[in-house]
Design a protein around this motif. Structure first.
Motif, PDB file in Angstrom:
ATOM      1  N   VAL A   1       0.858  -1.190   0.000  1.00  0.00           N
ATOM      2  CA  VAL A   1       0.000   0.000   0.000  1.00  0.00           C
ATOM      3  C   VAL A   1       0.890   1.235   0.000  1.00  0.00           C
ATOM      4  N   THR A   2       0.722   2.087  -1.007  1.00  0.00           N
ATOM      5  CA  THR A   2       1.621   3.243  -1.138  1.00  0.00           C
ATOM      6  C   THR A   2       1.337   4.286  -0.058  1.00  0.00           C
ATOM      7  N   PHE A   3       2.320   5.155   0.102  1.00  0.00           N
ATOM      8  CA  PHE A   3       2.264   6.237   1.099  1.00  0.00           C
ATOM      9  C   PHE A   3       2.331   7.537   0.299  1.00  0.00           C
TER      10      PHE A   3
ATOM     11  N   ARG B   1      12.700   6.771   0.603  1.00  0.00           N
ATOM     12  CA  ARG B   1      13.018   8.170   0.870  1.00  0.00           C
ATOM     13  C   ARG B   1      11.844   9.063   0.489  1.00  0.00           C
ATOM     14  N   GLY B   2      11.187   8.759  -0.644  1.00  0.00           N
ATOM     15  CA  GLY B   2      10.152   9.651  -1.180  1.00  0.00           C
ATOM     16  C   GLY B   2      10.785  10.590  -2.179  1.00  0.00           C
ATOM     17  N   ASP B   3       9.969  11.080  -3.100  1.00  0.00           N
ATOM     18  CA  ASP B   3      10.482  12.002  -4.109  1.00  0.00           C
ATOM     19  C   ASP B   3      10.616  13.395  -3.521  1.00  0.00           C
TER      20      ASP B   3
ATOM     21  N   VAL C   1       3.521  -2.152   4.115  1.00  0.00           N
ATOM     22  CA  VAL C   1       3.201  -0.734   4.298  1.00  0.00           C
ATOM     23  C   VAL C   1       4.337   0.136   3.762  1.00  0.00           C
ATOM     24  N   HIS C   2       4.060   0.967   2.756  1.00  0.00           N
ATOM     25  CA  HIS C   2       5.089   1.899   2.273  1.00  0.00           C
ATOM     26  C   HIS C   2       5.218   3.045   3.288  1.00  0.00           C
ATOM     27  N   LEU C   3       6.436   3.511   3.456  1.00  0.00           N
ATOM     28  CA  LEU C   3       6.664   4.625   4.384  1.00  0.00           C
ATOM     29  C   LEU C   3       7.796   5.486   3.831  1.00  0.00           C
TER      30      LEU C   3
ATOM     31  N   VAL D   1      18.682   2.696 -13.091  1.00  0.00           N
ATOM     32  CA  VAL D   1      19.405   3.681 -12.272  1.00  0.00           C
ATOM     33  C   VAL D   1      18.440   4.799 -11.821  1.00  0.00           C
ATOM     34  N   HIS D   2      18.486   5.118 -10.539  1.00  0.00           N
ATOM     35  CA  HIS D   2      17.628   6.183 -10.014  1.00  0.00           C
ATOM     36  C   HIS D   2      17.990   7.499 -10.701  1.00  0.00           C
ATOM     37  N   LEU D   3      16.960   8.294 -11.002  1.00  0.00           N
ATOM     38  CA  LEU D   3      17.170   9.519 -11.791  1.00  0.00           C
ATOM     39  C   LEU D   3      18.173  10.495 -11.170  1.00  0.00           C
TER      40      LEU D   3
HETATM   41  P1  FAD Z   1      17.107   6.143  -1.741  1.00  0.00           P
HETATM   42  O1  FAD Z   1      17.416   4.718  -1.649  1.00  0.00           O
HETATM   43  O2  FAD Z   1      17.433   7.017  -0.583  1.00  0.00           O
HETATM   44  O3  FAD Z   1      17.828   6.709  -3.054  1.00  0.00           O
HETATM   45  C1  FAD Z   1      17.541   8.021  -3.534  1.00  0.00           C
HETATM   46  C2  FAD Z   1      18.754   8.562  -4.274  1.00  0.00           C
HETATM   47  O4  FAD Z   1      19.789   8.868  -3.340  1.00  0.00           O
HETATM   48  C3  FAD Z   1      19.362   7.597  -5.281  1.00  0.00           C
HETATM   49  O5  FAD Z   1      19.816   8.321  -6.374  1.00  0.00           O
HETATM   50  C4  FAD Z   1      20.517   6.974  -4.512  1.00  0.00           C
HETATM   51  O6  FAD Z   1      21.559   6.515  -5.374  1.00  0.00           O
HETATM   52  C5  FAD Z   1      20.973   8.148  -3.665  1.00  0.00           C
HETATM   53  N1  FAD Z   1      21.567   7.723  -2.377  1.00  0.00           N
HETATM   54  C6  FAD Z   1      21.093   6.776  -1.541  1.00  0.00           C
HETATM   55  N2  FAD Z   1      21.889   6.681  -0.460  1.00  0.00           N
HETATM   56  C7  FAD Z   1      22.867   7.577  -0.618  1.00  0.00           C
HETATM   57  C8  FAD Z   1      23.996   7.968   0.170  1.00  0.00           C
HETATM   58  N3  FAD Z   1      24.258   7.377   1.343  1.00  0.00           N
HETATM   59  N4  FAD Z   1      24.803   8.962  -0.304  1.00  0.00           N
HETATM   60  C9  FAD Z   1      24.543   9.571  -1.500  1.00  0.00           C
HETATM   61  N5  FAD Z   1      23.484   9.230  -2.280  1.00  0.00           N
HETATM   62  C10 FAD Z   1      22.667   8.272  -1.837  1.00  0.00           C
HETATM   63  N6  FAD Z   1       7.220   7.254  -3.348  1.00  0.00           N
HETATM   64  C11 FAD Z   1       6.242   7.708  -2.504  1.00  0.00           C
HETATM   65  O7  FAD Z   1       6.182   8.914  -2.227  1.00  0.00           O
HETATM   66  N7  FAD Z   1       5.348   6.841  -1.954  1.00  0.00           N
HETATM   67  C12 FAD Z   1       5.353   5.501  -2.207  1.00  0.00           C
HETATM   68  O8  FAD Z   1       4.532   4.745  -1.692  1.00  0.00           O
HETATM   69  C13 FAD Z   1       6.357   4.995  -3.113  1.00  0.00           C
HETATM   70  N8  FAD Z   1       6.433   3.685  -3.413  1.00  0.00           N
HETATM   71  C14 FAD Z   1       7.432   3.218  -4.239  1.00  0.00           C
HETATM   72  C15 FAD Z   1       7.507   1.852  -4.520  1.00  0.00           C
HETATM   73  C16 FAD Z   1       8.519   1.364  -5.346  1.00  0.00           C
HETATM   74  C17 FAD Z   1       8.573  -0.115  -5.647  1.00  0.00           C
HETATM   75  C18 FAD Z   1       9.470   2.252  -5.911  1.00  0.00           C
HETATM   76  C19 FAD Z   1      10.549   1.728  -6.810  1.00  0.00           C
HETATM   77  C20 FAD Z   1       9.402   3.602  -5.648  1.00  0.00           C
HETATM   78  C21 FAD Z   1       8.387   4.116  -4.815  1.00  0.00           C
HETATM   79  N9  FAD Z   1       8.281   5.474  -4.508  1.00  0.00           N
HETATM   80  C22 FAD Z   1       7.295   5.936  -3.665  1.00  0.00           C
HETATM   81  C23 FAD Z   1       9.172   6.446  -5.148  1.00  0.00           C
HETATM   82  C24 FAD Z   1      10.451   6.703  -4.327  1.00  0.00           C
HETATM   83  O9  FAD Z   1      10.115   7.375  -3.139  1.00  0.00           O
HETATM   84  C25 FAD Z   1      11.384   7.551  -5.197  1.00  0.00           C
HETATM   85  O10 FAD Z   1      11.858   6.799  -6.280  1.00  0.00           O
HETATM   86  C26 FAD Z   1      12.503   8.286  -4.488  1.00  0.00           C
HETATM   87  O11 FAD Z   1      13.028   9.268  -5.374  1.00  0.00           O
HETATM   88  C27 FAD Z   1      13.663   7.423  -4.041  1.00  0.00           C
HETATM   89  O12 FAD Z   1      13.311   6.620  -3.015  1.00  0.00           O
HETATM   90  P2  FAD Z   1      14.336   5.486  -2.455  1.00  0.00           P
HETATM   91  O13 FAD Z   1      13.712   4.934  -1.258  1.00  0.00           O
HETATM   92  O14 FAD Z   1      14.693   4.564  -3.546  1.00  0.00           O
HETATM   93  O15 FAD Z   1      15.568   6.420  -2.077  1.00  0.00           O
END
Ligand code: FAD
Length: 312
Positions: A73-75, A134-136, A103-105, A173-175
């Motif tokens: 469930v998304t957050f 982390r969240g966007d 639970v997404h957080l 790769v994350h954007l």
């Molecule tokens: P992180 O793992 O923290 O990564 C984010 C960025 O920071 C990456 O570029 C990573 O390389 C970089 N990074 C990580 N650690 C470090 C460090 N120690 N030093 C320097 N750089 C670092 N968003 C919502 O708001 N709600 C949701 O419910 C939700 N569900 C999702 C479900 C899935 C399956 C996916 C794939 C994404 C979801 N998202 C959701 C989107 C997500 O929050 C975004 O993609 C966000 O931009 C990155 O989250 P993350 O947890 O992957 O971040």
């Protein structure tokens, strides 16, 4: 034959899902992968208005008949402890449907205190599985200073109690990542912090996923990785997805869009077939799990499950 024997023979064996429903096995999502391959999961989002939470039952009823291993469930972006629709919906999934929720957080807009409060809400609802994100970055929702990355949230959650933590990963790769290697290094930090299971961002080219997975394993990450599949149902949706998450559109998908982009029904059919083909190939290649972004559309989930029912 004695009656006791007959009784014994007639007693139906419980499936794993039934045992889990009866709470005979402690439900830890990351443990599912040791018992079943592929794990099949769905993702849904909580409706925006409290009143609509009632309507979600129609969706859940259909999803439940498809017997997913869990439902995530998304957050909402910028979601807070005051807005606990995610936890409420997760509780409903567990209580009313006997399906384990994930639970997404997200942490970027929440303080440690706020995260603690949400974890407390989860604890009270008997929810133990959490997808730490982390969240966007959102210009409309100010970031708080307690967490910068998901790995910090993972460590924090592990300190708070007996939670089982999953994390997100990015086959293309994350954007915001500097490059592929640093993104993998950061993923490793998340797993080292305690993420036991990973769910991938959506992708349309399986080769990108296979390539990513081999690099994940080379990086020493052995957590199960579920492949995120988004069945495309309309043109606007696909454009939005590609911009938001940077997933590449393979040429064969571009051709579908060119030919059927203006024909809603045809594009829906083609989108379903495309997703099913992706899933069949992934399952045949031995993927750990398939995570279907249902967009709360039970027709989409139902059609996919019907096509793959003998494969799982
Ligand atoms: P992180 O793992 O923290 O990564 C984010 C960025 O920071 C990456 O570029 C990573 O390389 C970089 N990074 C990580 N650690 C470090 C460090 N120690 N030093 C320097 N750089 C670092 N968003 C919502 O708001 N709600 C949701 O419910 C939700 N569900 C999702 C479900 C899935 C399956 C996916 C794939 C994404 C979801 N998202 C959701 C989107 C997500 O929050 C975004 O993609 C966000 O931009 C990155 O989250 P993350 O947890 O992957 O971040």
């Amino acid at each position: 034959m004695c009656l006791r024997g007959i009784h014994k023979l007639d007693k139906p064996k419980l499936t794993l899902a039934q045992k889990l429903r009866r709470n005979e096995v402690k439900m830890i999502i990351s443990n599912l992968f040791e018992k079943k391959k592929p794990v099949i999961s769905f993702e849904i989002f909580p409706p925006k208005k409290e009143a609509e939470l009632q309507n979600i039952d129609a969706t859940l009823q259909t999803l439940a008949t498809l017997h997913p291993d869990f439902i995530s469930v998304t957050f909402g972006a910028g979601g807070s402890s005051a807005d606990n629709r995610t936890v409420k919906l997760a509780q409903k999934i567990k209580k009313d449907y006997g399906i384990e929720p994930l639970v997404h957080l997200t942490c970027i807009s929440n303080s440690k205190e706020e995260i603690k409060e949400i974890l407390g809400q989860m604890e009270s609802a008997g929810l133990k599985n959490v997808l730490a994100l982390r969240g966007d970055v959102n210009p409309n929702v100010p970031a708080k200073d307690d967490f910068r990355y998901a790995s910090e949230l993972v460590s924090f959650i592990k300190e708070q109690g007996d939670f089982h933590v999953s994390g997100a990963c990015y086959p293309e790769v994350h954007l915001e990542a500097a490059d592929e290697v640093s993104d993998l290094r950061n993923l490793r930090k998340k797993v080292d912090a305690g993420a036991e299971h990973l769910v991938s961002q959506l992708f349309f080219d399986n080769n990108k996923f296979y390539d990513f997975l081999s690099k994940v394993r080379i990086a020493g990450i052995d957590a199960p990785v579920e492949a995120g599949i988004m069945p495309v149902t309309n043109k606007a949706q696909i454009k939005r997805m590609v911009t938001m998450c940077g997933a590449a559109l393979p040429e064969k998908f571009e051709r579908i869009l060119e030919r059927y982009g203006e024909n809603k029904e045809a594009l829906f059919d083609a989108g379903m077939v495309y997703a099913v083909n992706q899933i069949v190939e992934l399952i045949s290649s031995g993927v750990d799990g398939i995570h279907i972004f249902t967009m709360n559309n039970p027709v989409v989930a139902g059609r996919i499950c019907e096509e793959i029912k003998n494969l799982i």
